[in-house]
Design an enzyme around this catalytic site. Sequence first.
Site, mmCIF file in Angstrom:
data_model
loop_
_atom_site.group_PDB
_atom_site.id
_atom_site.type_symbol
_atom_site.label_atom_id
_atom_site.label_comp_id
_atom_site.label_asym_id
_atom_site.label_seq_id
_atom_site.Cartn_x
_atom_site.Cartn_y
_atom_site.Cartn_z
ATOM 1 N N ILE A 1 0.942 -9.795 0.998
ATOM 2 C CA ILE A 1 2.091 -10.517 0.427
ATOM 3 C C ILE A 1 2.313 -11.828 1.176
ATOM 4 O O ILE A 1 2.581 -12.874 0.573
ATOM 5 C CB ILE A 1 3.352 -9.627 0.427
ATOM 6 C CG1 ILE A 1 3.048 -8.349 -0.370
ATOM 7 C CG2 ILE A 1 4.540 -10.365 -0.200
ATOM 8 C CD1 ILE A 1 4.119 -7.292 -0.301
ATOM 9 N N SER B 1 11.880 -3.105 1.328
ATOM 10 C CA SER B 1 11.156 -2.327 0.320
ATOM 11 C C SER B 1 12.134 -1.466 -0.458
ATOM 12 O O SER B 1 13.153 -1.021 0.081
ATOM 13 C CB SER B 1 10.155 -1.431 1.050
ATOM 14 O OG SER B 1 9.673 -0.422 0.206
ATOM 15 N N THR C 1 11.698 1.366 -0.906
ATOM 16 C CA THR C 1 11.693 2.653 -0.207
ATOM 17 C C THR C 1 13.052 2.934 0.454
ATOM 18 O O THR C 1 13.398 4.095 0.679
ATOM 19 C CB THR C 1 10.529 2.693 0.822
ATOM 20 O OG1 THR C 1 10.290 4.031 1.210
ATOM 21 C CG2 THR C 1 10.804 1.858 2.052
ATOM 22 N N TYR D 1 8.011 5.065 8.182
ATOM 23 C CA TYR D 1 7.812 3.698 7.700
ATOM 24 C C TYR D 1 9.089 3.200 7.009
ATOM 25 O O TYR D 1 9.614 2.122 7.317
ATOM 26 C CB TYR D 1 6.617 3.637 6.723
ATOM 27 C CG TYR D 1 6.693 2.494 5.754
ATOM 28 C CD1 TYR D 1 6.411 1.191 6.161
ATOM 29 C CD2 TYR D 1 7.086 2.707 4.422
ATOM 30 C CE1 TYR D 1 6.516 0.135 5.258
ATOM 31 C CE2 TYR D 1 7.191 1.662 3.527
ATOM 32 C CZ TYR D 1 6.901 0.375 3.949
ATOM 33 O OH TYR D 1 7.024 -0.659 3.062
ATOM 34 N N LYS E 1 12.123 0.120 7.910
ATOM 35 C CA LYS E 1 12.678 -0.910 7.012
ATOM 36 C C LYS E 1 14.209 -0.826 7.007
ATOM 37 O O LYS E 1 14.917 -1.829 7.088
ATOM 38 C CB LYS E 1 12.149 -0.736 5.590
ATOM 39 C CG LYS E 1 10.658 -1.000 5.428
ATOM 40 C CD LYS E 1 10.336 -2.474 5.581
ATOM 41 C CE LYS E 1 8.869 -2.781 5.458
ATOM 42 N NZ LYS E 1 8.488 -4.114 5.938
ATOM 43 N N ASN F 1 6.812 -2.426 -6.576
ATOM 44 C CA ASN F 1 5.395 -2.152 -6.264
ATOM 45 C C ASN F 1 4.510 -3.367 -6.529
ATOM 46 O O ASN F 1 4.078 -3.590 -7.662
ATOM 47 C CB ASN F 1 4.911 -0.962 -7.095
ATOM 48 C CG ASN F 1 5.536 0.347 -6.647
ATOM 49 O OD1 ASN F 1 6.757 0.477 -6.619
ATOM 50 N ND2 ASN F 1 4.723 1.300 -6.279
HETATM 51 C C1 UD1 Z 1 4.361 3.655 -1.739
HETATM 52 C C2 UD1 Z 1 5.198 4.174 -0.610
HETATM 53 C C3 UD1 Z 1 6.358 3.238 -0.401
HETATM 54 C C4 UD1 Z 1 5.834 1.846 -0.094
HETATM 55 C C5 UD1 Z 1 4.937 1.396 -1.221
HETATM 56 C C6 UD1 Z 1 4.257 0.092 -0.858
HETATM 57 C C7 UD1 Z 1 4.846 6.596 -0.632
HETATM 58 C C8 UD1 Z 1 5.481 7.939 -0.873
HETATM 59 N N1 UD1 Z 1 5.634 5.531 -0.890
HETATM 60 O O1 UD1 Z 1 5.168 3.641 -2.916
HETATM 61 O O2 UD1 Z 1 7.133 3.697 0.672
HETATM 62 O O3 UD1 Z 1 6.909 0.941 0.053
HETATM 63 O O4 UD1 Z 1 3.904 2.355 -1.451
HETATM 64 O O5 UD1 Z 1 3.628 -0.442 -1.970
HETATM 65 O O6 UD1 Z 1 3.710 6.503 -0.220
HETATM 66 N N2 UD1 Z 1 -0.593 7.520 -7.390
HETATM 67 C C9 UD1 Z 1 -1.569 8.340 -7.912
HETATM 68 N N3 UD1 Z 1 -2.792 8.374 -7.311
HETATM 69 C C10 UD1 Z 1 -3.105 7.592 -6.216
HETATM 70 C C11 UD1 Z 1 -2.092 6.737 -5.694
HETATM 71 C C12 UD1 Z 1 -0.858 6.733 -6.308
HETATM 72 O O7 UD1 Z 1 -1.329 9.061 -8.895
HETATM 73 O O8 UD1 Z 1 -4.238 7.667 -5.708
HETATM 74 C C13 UD1 Z 1 0.725 7.449 -8.066
HETATM 75 C C14 UD1 Z 1 1.885 7.882 -7.190
HETATM 76 O O9 UD1 Z 1 2.092 9.278 -7.290
HETATM 77 C C15 UD1 Z 1 3.029 7.049 -7.791
HETATM 78 C C16 UD1 Z 1 2.344 5.768 -8.285
HETATM 79 O O10 UD1 Z 1 0.959 6.115 -8.404
HETATM 80 O O11 UD1 Z 1 3.579 7.710 -8.904
HETATM 81 C C17 UD1 Z 1 2.478 4.612 -7.313
HETATM 82 O O12 UD1 Z 1 2.036 5.042 -6.019
HETATM 83 P P1 UD1 Z 1 1.865 4.005 -4.797
HETATM 84 O O13 UD1 Z 1 1.064 2.842 -5.252
HETATM 85 O O14 UD1 Z 1 1.342 4.769 -3.622
HETATM 86 O O15 UD1 Z 1 3.322 3.473 -4.538
HETATM 87 P P2 UD1 Z 1 4.679 4.293 -4.229
HETATM 88 O O16 UD1 Z 1 4.428 5.723 -3.987
HETATM 89 O O17 UD1 Z 1 5.659 3.923 -5.288
#
Ligand code: UD1
Length: 334
Positions: free
Chosen positions: A12, A124, A126, A148, A152, A178
Site C-alpha cells: 500500500i 484496518s 479489523t 495483529y 492496530k 480489503n
Molecule cells: C485478513 C485479516 C485482517 C487483515 C486483512 C488484510 C484474518 C482473519 N483477517 O482479512 O485482519 O486486516 O486480511 O488484508 O486473517 N479466503 C479463502 N481462501 C483463502 C484466503 C481467503 O476462502 O485462501 C476467504 C476468507 O475466508 C475471507 C475472504 O476470502 O472470506 C477474504 O480473506 P482475506 O483476504 O484473508 O482477508 P480477511 O480475512 O477479510
Amino acid sequence: MTILVTGGAGYIGSHACVELLNSGHDIVVFDNFYNSSPEVLDRIKEITGRSFLAYECDMLDEEAMERIFSENKIDAVMHFAGYKAVGESCEKPLMYYHNNIQGTLTILNAMARHNVKKFVFSSSATVYGDPQSVPIDETFPLSATNPYGRTKLMIEEMLRDLYAADNSWSIILLRYFNPVGAHESYMIGENPKGIPNNLMPMINKVAQQELPVLKIFGNDYNTKDGTGVRDYIHVVDLAKGHVKAIEYIENYNTIESINLGTGKGYSVLEMVHTYMRVNNVAVNYIFTDRRPGDIAECYANPEKALRLLNWKAEYDLEKMCRDSYLWSVSATKR
Ligand code: UD1
C-alpha cells in the site's frame, strides 16, 4: 507538502508514494525491506518520473528516526510500516507488539521533538472485530480478535490520547477494508513472501499454477452463496484516499477515523468467478472448513470519506481482478 512515508516500499505504501508524487507532493521514504524490496523504490521513480530520498532503516532505530527528521523538512507522516500477518501475530505476539507499537512510538517521539504533528495512520477494518451488522460505519464498537488487530487498535488509542493531550496534532486513522489490485503499469503490486494468507494473492498463485488449488474457507456462512463477503477495494483508489487525507489535515487540526472501502460486499465465489471471466483463466477451487477467526460479512459504509475527504472508490471488481492478474503475470516474468 513533504511527506515522510514509512514502509514506502510495501504494497500500500508504494501505491501511496505514486499518488502523492503524482499530486505534486514531495516524499521521503524509509523501509527496512523486511517484506519488500529496494527495487520497488526505483519503480516508483520510473512510474512517476520523479525522484526522492529513501532510507533503509528500521522504525525501532531511534537514531535513524532522529536523523531522518534532522536531515529533512518533513510536514507530515504517513505511517504504513508494520507487521501484518494475522496467523504469524498469534504465534509471535511479542514480536508484533514490539515492532508495531514500539516502532510507532519511536516515530511519534521523533515527530514531537521536531514539531511535526500531522499523521495519517494505516489502520484496518479489523478494528471492528466481529461487527454486529453491515455496512460498518466509524461509530461501531471496536474490538480485536488477534494480536495483529490489537496492535492496530492500540495504536488508534495511543493516537486518541495524544490528540486529547495536545490538540495541535492532526491525525487521520484510515480503516482499510480489503485492498487488492495493482498499479496499471504493473510495475508495483502485492508480492507476499512465501505462501500468501489473503484471498487475491492466493487466487493469483493458483491462476499461475504455482499452487494447485484455492481452498475456499467455508461455504456455510449466512451470506448470499455461503462464502465469506468482503469489501474489496482497488489499491490505487485506496492510495488516492491517503492523498485526500493528508490534504485534509493540512487545513484542519482534528482526529478522525475514516473507512476506506467501496461500500459493496462480494463473496469469495463472486470474486473467483469474476477473476476467471475477465482474465479468461482457470482457478481450481475446493471448499474446506471455515478459517478460525473469520467473520461472515464485512463491508463499509464509506459516506464519511465522501463527506470529509470528498473521496470515493472509482474502480469496480472487474478492474481489481484484471489488474491483480496482470500484475502477477508481470511479476512472474521478472
Ligand atoms: C485478513 C485479516 C485482517 C487483515 C486483512 C488484510 C484474518 C482473519 N483477517 O482479512 O485482519 O486486516 O486480511 O488484508 O486473517 N479466503 C479463502 N481462501 C483463502 C484466503 C481467503 O476462502 O485462501 C476467504 C476468507 O475466508 C475471507 C475472504 O476470502 O472470506 C477474504 O480473506 P482475506 O483476504 O484473508 O482477508 P480477511 O480475512 O477479510
